[in-house]
Motif scaffolding. Structure first.
Motif, PDB file in Angstrom:
ATOM      1  N   ILE A  34      16.232  46.431 -41.257  1.00 39.75           N
ATOM      2  CA  ILE A  34      15.483  45.363 -41.929  1.00 39.75           C
ATOM      3  C   ILE A  34      14.253  45.043 -41.094  1.00 39.75           C
ATOM      4  N   GLY A  35      13.123  44.862 -41.730  1.00 35.03           N
ATOM      5  CA  GLY A  35      11.897  44.499 -41.032  1.00 35.03           C
ATOM      6  C   GLY A  35      11.635  43.009 -41.075  1.00 35.03           C
ATOM      7  N   GLU A  36      11.014  42.514 -40.026  1.00 33.36           N
ATOM      8  CA  GLU A  36      10.612  41.098 -39.984  1.00 33.36           C
ATOM      9  C   GLU A  36       9.271  41.015 -39.275  1.00 33.36           C
ATOM     10  N   TYR A  37       8.322  40.293 -39.845  1.00 32.33           N
ATOM     11  CA  TYR A  37       7.006  40.192 -39.223  1.00 32.33           C
ATOM     12  C   TYR A  37       6.519  38.752 -39.252  1.00 32.33           C
ATOM     13  N   GLY A  38       5.722  38.393 -38.232  1.00 27.30           N
ATOM     14  CA  GLY A  38       5.215  37.039 -38.139  1.00 27.30           C
ATOM     15  C   GLY A  38       4.305  36.887 -36.940  1.00 27.30           C
ATOM     16  N   SER A  39       3.774  35.696 -36.787  1.00 32.47           N
ATOM     17  CA  SER A  39       2.798  35.404 -35.720  1.00 32.47           C
ATOM     18  C   SER A  39       3.511  35.011 -34.436  1.00 32.47           C
ATOM     19  N   LEU A  40       4.030  36.000 -33.722  1.00 39.14           N
ATOM     20  CA  LEU A  40       4.696  35.714 -32.450  1.00 39.14           C
ATOM     21  C   LEU A  40       3.689  35.293 -31.391  1.00 39.14           C
ATOM     22  N   LYS A  69      28.013  44.277 -39.327  1.00 38.42           N
ATOM     23  CA  LYS A  69      28.016  45.351 -40.318  1.00 38.42           C
ATOM     24  C   LYS A  69      28.094  44.826 -41.747  1.00 38.42           C
ATOM     25  N   ILE A  70      27.479  45.576 -42.653  1.00 34.85           N
ATOM     26  CA  ILE A  70      27.609  45.356 -44.084  1.00 34.85           C
ATOM     27  C   ILE A  70      27.962  46.710 -44.696  1.00 34.85           C
ATOM     28  N   GLY A  71      29.034  46.749 -45.473  1.00 37.22           N
ATOM     29  CA  GLY A  71      29.462  48.007 -46.073  1.00 37.22           C
ATOM     30  C   GLY A  71      29.754  49.078 -45.050  1.00 37.22           C
ATOM     31  N   GLY A  72      30.173  48.669 -43.856  1.00 36.33           N
ATOM     32  CA  GLY A  72      30.499  49.622 -42.800  1.00 36.33           C
ATOM     33  C   GLY A  72      29.315  50.099 -41.988  1.00 36.33           C
ATOM     34  N   LEU A  73      28.111  49.660 -42.328  1.00 38.18           N
ATOM     35  CA  LEU A  73      26.907  50.091 -41.616  1.00 38.18           C
ATOM     36  C   LEU A  73      26.347  48.960 -40.759  1.00 38.18           C
ATOM     37  N   LYS A  74      25.957  49.288 -39.543  1.00 40.39           N
ATOM     38  CA  LYS A  74      25.382  48.312 -38.627  1.00 40.39           C
ATOM     39  C   LYS A  74      24.016  47.855 -39.130  1.00 40.39           C
ATOM     40  N   VAL A  75      23.756  46.556 -39.048  1.00 41.83           N
ATOM     41  CA  VAL A  75      22.464  46.000 -39.435  1.00 41.83           C
ATOM     42  C   VAL A  75      21.585  45.873 -38.196  1.00 41.83           C
ATOM     43  N   ARG A  76      20.371  46.393 -38.278  1.00 41.88           N
ATOM     44  CA  ARG A  76      19.404  46.279 -37.182  1.00 41.88           C
ATOM     45  C   ARG A  76      18.108  45.681 -37.718  1.00 41.88           C
ATOM     46  N   VAL A  77      17.558  44.723 -36.996  1.00 43.88           N
ATOM     47  CA  VAL A  77      16.300  44.085 -37.390  1.00 43.88           C
ATOM     48  C   VAL A  77      15.191  44.551 -36.462  1.00 43.88           C
ATOM     49  N   VAL A  78      14.087  44.994 -37.033  1.00 43.46           N
ATOM     50  CA  VAL A  78      12.894  45.360 -36.274  1.00 43.46           C
ATOM     51  C   VAL A  78      11.854  44.273 -36.504  1.00 43.46           C
ATOM     52  N   ALA A  79      11.470  43.559 -35.449  1.00 40.96           N
ATOM     53  CA  ALA A  79      10.506  42.463 -35.551  1.00 40.96           C
ATOM     54  C   ALA A  79       9.141  42.920 -35.060  1.00 40.96           C
ATOM     55  N   GLU A  80       8.096  42.545 -35.781  1.00 47.20           N
ATOM     56  CA  GLU A  80       6.729  42.903 -35.424  1.00 47.20           C
ATOM     57  C   GLU A  80       5.851  41.657 -35.354  1.00 47.20           C
ATOM     58  N   ASP A  81       4.931  41.666 -34.422  1.00 49.58           N
ATOM     59  CA  ASP A  81       3.984  40.563 -34.219  1.00 49.58           C
ATOM     60  C   ASP A  81       2.671  40.885 -34.938  1.00 49.58           C
ATOM     61  N   ASP A  82       2.291  40.034 -35.900  1.00 44.87           N
ATOM     62  CA  ASP A  82       1.012  40.256 -36.585  1.00 44.87           C
ATOM     63  C   ASP A  82      -0.139  39.469 -35.947  1.00 44.87           C
ATOM     64  N   LYS A  95       3.760  49.929 -40.867  1.00 42.99           N
ATOM     65  CA  LYS A  95       4.574  50.576 -39.840  1.00 42.99           C
ATOM     66  C   LYS A  95       6.064  50.401 -40.144  1.00 42.99           C
ATOM     67  N   LEU A  96       6.477  49.196 -40.523  1.00 39.02           N
ATOM     68  CA  LEU A  96       7.882  48.941 -40.825  1.00 39.02           C
ATOM     69  C   LEU A  96       8.376  49.833 -41.960  1.00 39.02           C
ATOM     70  N   ILE A  97       7.539  50.009 -42.973  1.00 35.65           N
ATOM     71  CA  ILE A  97       7.945  50.798 -44.137  1.00 35.65           C
ATOM     72  C   ILE A  97       7.860  52.292 -43.864  1.00 35.65           C
ATOM     73  N   ASN A  98       6.754  52.747 -43.296  1.00 42.97           N
ATOM     74  CA  ASN A  98       6.521  54.186 -43.158  1.00 42.97           C
ATOM     75  C   ASN A  98       7.171  54.810 -41.935  1.00 42.97           C
ATOM     76  N   GLN A  99       7.303  54.030 -40.868  1.00 42.74           N
ATOM     77  CA  GLN A  99       7.882  54.587 -39.633  1.00 42.74           C
ATOM     78  C   GLN A  99       9.330  54.149 -39.439  1.00 42.74           C
ATOM     79  N   ASP A 100       9.588  52.856 -39.564  1.00 42.36           N
ATOM     80  CA  ASP A 100      10.960  52.364 -39.366  1.00 42.36           C
ATOM     81  C   ASP A 100      11.815  52.543 -40.609  1.00 42.36           C
ATOM     82  N   ARG A 101      11.178  52.778 -41.751  1.00 42.05           N
ATOM     83  CA  ARG A 101      11.858  53.020 -43.027  1.00 42.05           C
ATOM     84  C   ARG A 101      12.840  51.906 -43.376  1.00 42.05           C
TER      85      ARG A 101
END
Length: 403
Positions: A34-40, A69-82, A95-101
């Motif tokens: 999951i991606g998360e972005y904001g003004s860090l 986990k959800i549905g047996g899969l680990k949840v990972r959050v990728v946070a980005e500073d805009d 970047k979140l969509i094309n690289q981190d997918r």
């Protein structure tokens, strides 16, 4: 190493880099990203920091309760500073969509930055949930864009009604950030509602956040029109400073604002000049609601400080997303597999994201810490607003206004 060998090595590395950036073949790791972005960092960094904290707390609780986990899969959050910049918001979401997918994106707070990123998510078919962007145009971008908060036509009406009915005002001046979609839109909706209620806008002045720090010329022009209050639909950084300069110029009229004021930094910046000011918000920390008070307790334990409403909205956004993913895992395990990082770029991933979009859109009566959340046909949350008053150096509940 010969020049020819260096050339071949460089070409090989370039190919590896290109494949990594394009996400070819997905990932060998089975996880939900999951991606998360904001003004860090930047002018309104507390917005991004609070959002990140809210998402982190939701993930911590998922970890405590279900091993993350959800549905047996680990949840990972990728946070980005805009960095508080619209152009950077577009870059990090690409970047979140094309690289981190990522399978979904949470963010932003500022409407201008959400508007920069939303078309990217919409085109890619990746759901985006803004916790707290209130400009109505955000979700108008497309059906993959959602929000957890009320919108500015309602917020503007709330403050117009409060000014007219609760404070009995007839003449108000406006000081807005001319470069902010949020500020310009909220000023417009306040003006429309206040004039419908019989009030008059006696002056309107503008500034540019990040570029201006001396507002005395605008305030002097406003003072000459003798308003009964000033409506200041900006962010906390300028609101505190403007309040101080207004009081230094002898302006004693109340100053009113919107949810962009919501930050612990507001009172640190404005100090006593903010005494007797009012702003609309998504929750009041002194509300005895058990869900809210439990959230406040857990947030303090995790981060050692009180949360603001921005953090609460991000927490709700993450949990609404988790709930949609859990429902998909339970109802349609085969489609759910498409959310795995292994299936990035596949038709199964597209189908899974489309189902997540449908499940988020169906959110109704979700018991969030910022209130009951039901998304309407435009993917906006229909919720009550509260008006907070700065009193004795604290933010205290004044009134609540329903849709």
């Amino acid at each position: 190493m010969t020049p020819r060998m260096r050339s071949r090595l460089g070409s090989a590395l370039a190919l590896v880099s290109l494949l990594a950036m394009s996400g070819c073949g997905g990932s060998s790791t089975e996880e939900l990203v999951i991606g998360e972005y904001g003004s860090l960092t930047g002018n309104d960094a507390t917005f991004g920091q609070s959002t990140k904290n809210g998402v982190e707390l939701a993930l911590k609780e998922l970890t405590d309760q279900k091993e993350g986990k959800i549905g047996g899969l680990k949840v990972r959050v990728v946070a980005e500073d805009d960095q508080g910049r619209a152009e950077e918001a577009a870059t990090v979401v690409q970047k979140l969509i094309n690289q981190d997918r990522v399978v979904a994106v949470i963010g932003e707070v500022a409407s201008s930055r959400s508007l920069a990123a939303a078309p990217i998510c919409q085109t890619a078919g990746v759901p985006m949930i803004s916790p707290s962007s209130t400009n109505p145009r955000v979700t108008e971008v497309g059906d993959y864009i959602f929000r957890m908060c009320f919108i500015d036509p309602f917020q503007g009406t709330v403050m117009a009604r409060f000014a007219s009915e609760n404070l009995g005002l007839k003449k108000v001046a406006i000081l807005k950030d001319v470069k902010s979609d949020y500020s310009v839109g909220l000023a417009q909706f306040f003006t429309e509602a206040f004039t419908r209620l019989g009030g008059t806008i006696v002056a309107e002045q503008a500034y540019t956040a990040g570029a201006d720090n001396d507002f005395r010329a605008q305030l002097t022009a406003i003072k000459a029109r003798n308003p009964e209050a000033i409506f200041l639909p900006g962010y906390y950084t300028e609101a505190g400073l403007i309040a101080r300069q207004a009081r230094e110029l002898g302006i004693t009229a109340p100053i009113l604002g919107g949810d962009g004021w919501e930050s612990d930094e507001l009172i640190k910046i404005g100090g006593e000049a903010l005494e007797g000011t009012f702003y609309s918000n998504h929750f009041a920390a002194d509300n005895p609601d058990p869900r809210l008070q439990d959230f406040l307790k857990r947030y303090r334990e995790q981060f050692g400080r009180d949360p603001d409403a921005i953090g609460g909205l991000a927490y709700d956004a993450a949990n609404v997303l988790f709930a949609a993913m859990e429902k998909l895992a339970a109802d349609d395990p085969e489609t759910f597999k498409g959310l795995s990082s292994k299936n990035a770029g596949s038709d199964l991933r597209k189908a899974a994201c489309a189902r997540i979009r449908e499940l988020i859109a169906a959110t109704a009566n979700y018991p969030g810490v910022t209130g009951m959340i039901t998304l309407d046909e435009n993917r906006n949350a229909a919720k009550s607003a509260v008006v907070l008053e700065i009193k004795g150096g604290k933010k205290v509940f004044n009134t609540a206004i329903n849709p």
